[in-house]
Scaffold this active site. Structure first.
Site, PDB file in Angstrom:
ATOM      1  N   ARG A 128      27.323  -5.535  43.266  1.00  0.00           N
ATOM      2  CA  ARG A 128      26.952  -4.432  44.172  1.00  0.00           C
ATOM      3  C   ARG A 128      25.438  -4.200  44.276  1.00  0.00           C
ATOM      4  O   ARG A 128      25.000  -3.069  44.542  1.00  0.00           O
ATOM      5  CB  ARG A 128      27.612  -3.105  43.749  1.00  0.00           C
ATOM      6  CG  ARG A 128      29.098  -3.118  43.708  1.00  0.00           C
ATOM      7  CD  ARG A 128      29.754  -3.311  45.071  1.00  0.00           C
ATOM      8  NE  ARG A 128      31.181  -3.328  44.893  1.00  0.00           N
ATOM      9  CZ  ARG A 128      31.874  -4.437  44.615  1.00  0.00           C
ATOM     10  NH1 ARG A 128      31.278  -5.605  44.578  1.00  0.00           N
ATOM     11  NH2 ARG A 128      33.175  -4.373  44.446  1.00  0.00           N
TER      12      ARG A 128
ATOM     13  N   SER B   9      33.551   4.162  46.534  1.00  0.00           N
ATOM     14  CA  SER B   9      33.230   4.356  45.115  1.00  0.00           C
ATOM     15  C   SER B   9      31.789   4.821  44.975  1.00  0.00           C
ATOM     16  O   SER B   9      30.868   4.176  45.478  1.00  0.00           O
ATOM     17  CB  SER B   9      33.418   3.048  44.352  1.00  0.00           C
ATOM     18  OG  SER B   9      34.792   2.730  44.311  1.00  0.00           O
TER      19      SER B   9
ATOM     20  N   GLU C 172      26.526   3.600  42.808  1.00  0.00           N
ATOM     21  CA  GLU C 172      26.594   2.433  43.690  1.00  0.00           C
ATOM     22  C   GLU C 172      25.979   2.817  45.035  1.00  0.00           C
ATOM     23  O   GLU C 172      25.341   2.000  45.695  1.00  0.00           O
ATOM     24  CB  GLU C 172      28.060   2.029  43.873  1.00  0.00           C
ATOM     25  CG  GLU C 172      28.264   0.898  44.851  1.00  0.00           C
ATOM     26  CD  GLU C 172      29.747   0.524  44.985  1.00  0.00           C
ATOM     27  OE1 GLU C 172      30.468   0.529  43.969  1.00  0.00           O
ATOM     28  OE2 GLU C 172      30.165   0.251  46.127  1.00  0.00           O
TER      29      GLU C 172
HETATM   30  C1  LIG Z   1      36.628   4.730  52.377  1.00  0.00           C
HETATM   31  C2  LIG Z   1      35.584   3.761  51.870  1.00  0.00           C
HETATM   32  C3  LIG Z   1      35.974   2.643  51.174  1.00  0.00           C
HETATM   33  C4  LIG Z   1      35.019   1.735  50.687  1.00  0.00           C
HETATM   34  N1  LIG Z   1      35.436   0.646  50.000  1.00  0.00           N
HETATM   35  C5  LIG Z   1      34.524  -0.236  49.535  1.00  0.00           C
HETATM   36  C6  LIG Z   1      34.945  -1.394  48.806  1.00  0.00           C
HETATM   37  O1  LIG Z   1      36.118  -1.653  48.607  1.00  0.00           O
HETATM   38  N2  LIG Z   1      33.985  -2.232  48.348  1.00  0.00           N
HETATM   39  C7  LIG Z   1      32.643  -2.009  48.557  1.00  0.00           C
HETATM   40  O2  LIG Z   1      31.822  -2.818  48.117  1.00  0.00           O
HETATM   41  N3  LIG Z   1      32.226  -0.916  49.241  1.00  0.00           N
HETATM   42  C8  LIG Z   1      33.125  -0.041  49.730  1.00  0.00           C
HETATM   43  N4  LIG Z   1      32.702   1.066  50.424  1.00  0.00           N
HETATM   44  C9  LIG Z   1      31.246   1.309  50.583  1.00  0.00           C
HETATM   45  C10 LIG Z   1      30.652   0.726  51.883  1.00  0.00           C
HETATM   46  O3  LIG Z   1      31.635   0.641  52.901  1.00  0.00           O
HETATM   47  C11 LIG Z   1      30.056  -0.674  51.662  1.00  0.00           C
HETATM   48  O4  LIG Z   1      29.001  -0.623  50.717  1.00  0.00           O
HETATM   49  C12 LIG Z   1      29.515  -1.262  52.975  1.00  0.00           C
HETATM   50  O5  LIG Z   1      29.123  -2.588  52.749  1.00  0.00           O
HETATM   51  C13 LIG Z   1      28.329  -0.487  53.533  1.00  0.00           C
HETATM   52  O6  LIG Z   1      28.101  -0.996  54.834  1.00  0.00           O
HETATM   53  P1  LIG Z   1      27.372  -0.113  55.953  1.00  0.00           P
HETATM   54  O7  LIG Z   1      27.197  -0.970  57.137  1.00  0.00           O
HETATM   55  O8  LIG Z   1      28.093   1.166  56.163  1.00  0.00           O
HETATM   56  O9  LIG Z   1      25.982   0.128  55.233  1.00  0.00           O
HETATM   57  P2  LIG Z   1      25.147   1.484  55.177  1.00  0.00           P
HETATM   58  O10 LIG Z   1      25.893   2.487  54.353  1.00  0.00           O
HETATM   59  O11 LIG Z   1      24.735   1.901  56.530  1.00  0.00           O
HETATM   60  O12 LIG Z   1      23.892   0.983  54.343  1.00  0.00           O
HETATM   61  C14 LIG Z   1      24.032   0.617  52.982  1.00  0.00           C
HETATM   62  C15 LIG Z   1      22.756  -0.081  52.531  1.00  0.00           C
HETATM   63  O13 LIG Z   1      22.614  -1.301  53.237  1.00  0.00           O
HETATM   64  C16 LIG Z   1      21.370  -1.333  53.929  1.00  0.00           C
HETATM   65  N5  LIG Z   1      21.569  -2.081  55.182  1.00  0.00           N
HETATM   66  C17 LIG Z   1      22.491  -1.839  56.152  1.00  0.00           C
HETATM   67  N6  LIG Z   1      22.382  -2.756  57.137  1.00  0.00           N
HETATM   68  C18 LIG Z   1      21.374  -3.599  56.780  1.00  0.00           C
HETATM   69  C19 LIG Z   1      20.760  -4.737  57.393  1.00  0.00           C
HETATM   70  N7  LIG Z   1      21.173  -5.215  58.582  1.00  0.00           N
HETATM   71  N8  LIG Z   1      19.735  -5.332  56.751  1.00  0.00           N
HETATM   72  C20 LIG Z   1      19.296  -4.870  55.548  1.00  0.00           C
HETATM   73  N9  LIG Z   1      19.839  -3.794  54.924  1.00  0.00           N
HETATM   74  C21 LIG Z   1      20.853  -3.168  55.538  1.00  0.00           C
HETATM   75  C22 LIG Z   1      21.022   0.128  54.163  1.00  0.00           C
HETATM   76  O14 LIG Z   1      19.638   0.322  54.379  1.00  0.00           O
HETATM   77  C23 LIG Z   1      21.500   0.742  52.854  1.00  0.00           C
HETATM   78  O15 LIG Z   1      20.553   0.532  51.830  1.00  0.00           O
HETATM   79  C24 LIG Z   1      33.641   1.972  50.921  1.00  0.00           C
HETATM   80  C25 LIG Z   1      33.240   3.106  51.655  1.00  0.00           C
HETATM   81  C26 LIG Z   1      34.194   3.994  52.128  1.00  0.00           C
HETATM   82  C27 LIG Z   1      33.757   5.195  52.912  1.00  0.00           C
END
Ligand SMILES: Cc1cc2nc3c(=O)[nH]c(=O)nc-3n(C[C@H](O)[C@H](O)[C@H](O)COP(=O)(O)OP(=O)(O)OC[C@H]3O[C@@H](n4cnc5c(N)ncnc54)[C@H](O)[C@@H]3O)c2cc1C
Length: 303
Positions: free
Chosen positions: A173, A223, A293
């Site tokens: 992560r 998480s 995380e």
């Molecule tokens: C209901 C629920 C269930 C989830 N289950 C999981 C799971 O099973 N496993 C898991 O790992 N996570 C899980 N997550 C957390 C989350 O969905 C993941 O971490 C996901 O990868 C975040 O993606 P995002 O596009 O929403 O990123 P954001 O939340 O928008 O950003 C997260 C980070 O990534 C960076 N970022 C985003 N896009 C880019 C880019 N193009 N280039 C560089 N940096 C970037 C952002 O600046 C930030 O630091 C869950 C969340 C929820 C709400």
């Protein structure tokens, strides 16, 4: 001599955009500047014009982000609805090309329909490919970088390069990036044939398991804490009697103790204070220090 005309930007530019509108916890203050590119060329043109010291926050679906109530002093680049190209990228079907704005669920579905295995665990992760790369998102033992062949990286000086994972520091992560890295534009994932449909079936089962064990559909960031070595954050939080514990509009889920939920009227400070409280209680009772995380960014609200 007159200054060169800035290149026209076609995407959406807003000032003082409330980030609570763009995060799954539905909290967070304003960004000084918020940009949604029209497409890849528009993004590159925008980045070319950014002052070199401008703080930049990339935003996917905001599903792993806690933005403080005072907001973000700098520019937010949101790929929501942009950079969404997705295709099979090799004649033998052994590779999928996905731009950074593609939703993980769409990527998993696309792979399933093309009878490709290797990306199924992403089906339940409510984020974008860019966010999954930045977080090394994973589930049920699979991790995003496990299937990455190469990523398209954008650098601060506008350079774009395809790089393999050896250019990054990949861990559970967490991902460290090379100097002057700005953001992910796309990735190529290695996939294999799912001839008997076994992988598609496993994907359906993991989605059902998620629905049964997690408060899916309620405002959360998944998480909150990383699992410590050999243990589970949820088990520790529950063992410390913190299920249901509330601070303001933020509370620990009764269904899954590693999920913090927010209710109407919650603010980022409620969530952050609850995070600190959980860390403190778990450390005091078990000696184990939990580490968030979720990414915590931005400024606290002014007093
Ligand atoms: C209901 C629920 C269930 C989830 N289950 C999981 C799971 O099973 N496993 C898991 O790992 N996570 C899980 N997550 C957390 C989350 O969905 C993941 O971490 C996901 O990868 C975040 O993606 P995002 O596009 O929403 O990123 P954001 O939340 O928008 O950003 C997260 C980070 O990534 C960076 N970022 C985003 N896009 C880019 C880019 N193009 N280039 C560089 N940096 C970037 C952002 O600046 C930030 O630091 C869950 C969340 C929820 C709400």
């Amino acid at each position: 001599m007159a200054e060169p005309m800035p290149i026209a930007i076609r995407g959406l530019v807003k000032h003082d955009e409330m980030l609570s509108r763009h995060t799954s916890w539905r909290v967070g203050g304003p960004a000084d500047r918020y940009f949604e590119p029209a497409d890849r060329e528009d993004l590159l043109a925008f980045v070319e014009q950014l002052p070199s010291e401008e703080p930049v926050l990339w935003l996917g679906l905001g599903s792993n982000l806690l933005v403080r109530d005072g907001g973000f002093r700098g520019t937010v680049i949101s790929l929501h609805g942009a950079l969404d190209e997705l295709r099979l990228d090799a004649e033998d079907g052994s590779r999928i090309h996905a731009e950074a704005g593609v939703h993980c669920a769409r990527l998993a579905k696309f792979a399933g329909r093309a009878s490709r295995a290797g990306l199924g665990f992403r089906a339940g992760i409510p984020g974008t490919v860019g966010g999954a790369l930045a977080m090394n998102a994973g589930a049920w033992g699979g991790e995003t970088w496990g299937a990455v062949e190469s990523v398209e990286a954008l650098f601060r000086d506008g350079r774009v390069e395809w790089l393999t994972s050896s250019a990054f520091g990949i861990a559970y992560r967490t991902v460290s990036t090379p100097p002057d890295f700005l953001g992910f534009l796309a990735a190529r994932f290695a996939v294999t044939a799912d001839a008997d449909g076994g992988y598609a079936q496993a994907t359906r089962e993991s989605l059902a398991k998620r629905k049964a064990t997690q408060p899916v559909g309620k405002p959360s960031a998944g998480s909150t804490f990383r699992n410590p070595p050999g243990d589970f954050a949820a088990r520790l939080i529950e063992a410390c009697g913190l299920k249901g514990h509330r601070i303001g509009g933020a509370l620990v889920s009764q269904q899954h103790a590693n999920f913090i939920l927010t209710e109407d009227g919650a603010c980022a400070a409620d969530v952050e204070t609850l995070i600190h409280h959980i860390v403190h209680v778990v450390k005091a009772q078990t000696g184990i220090e939990l580490h968030p995380e979720v990414k915590v960014v931005g400024e606290p609200a002014h007093a």
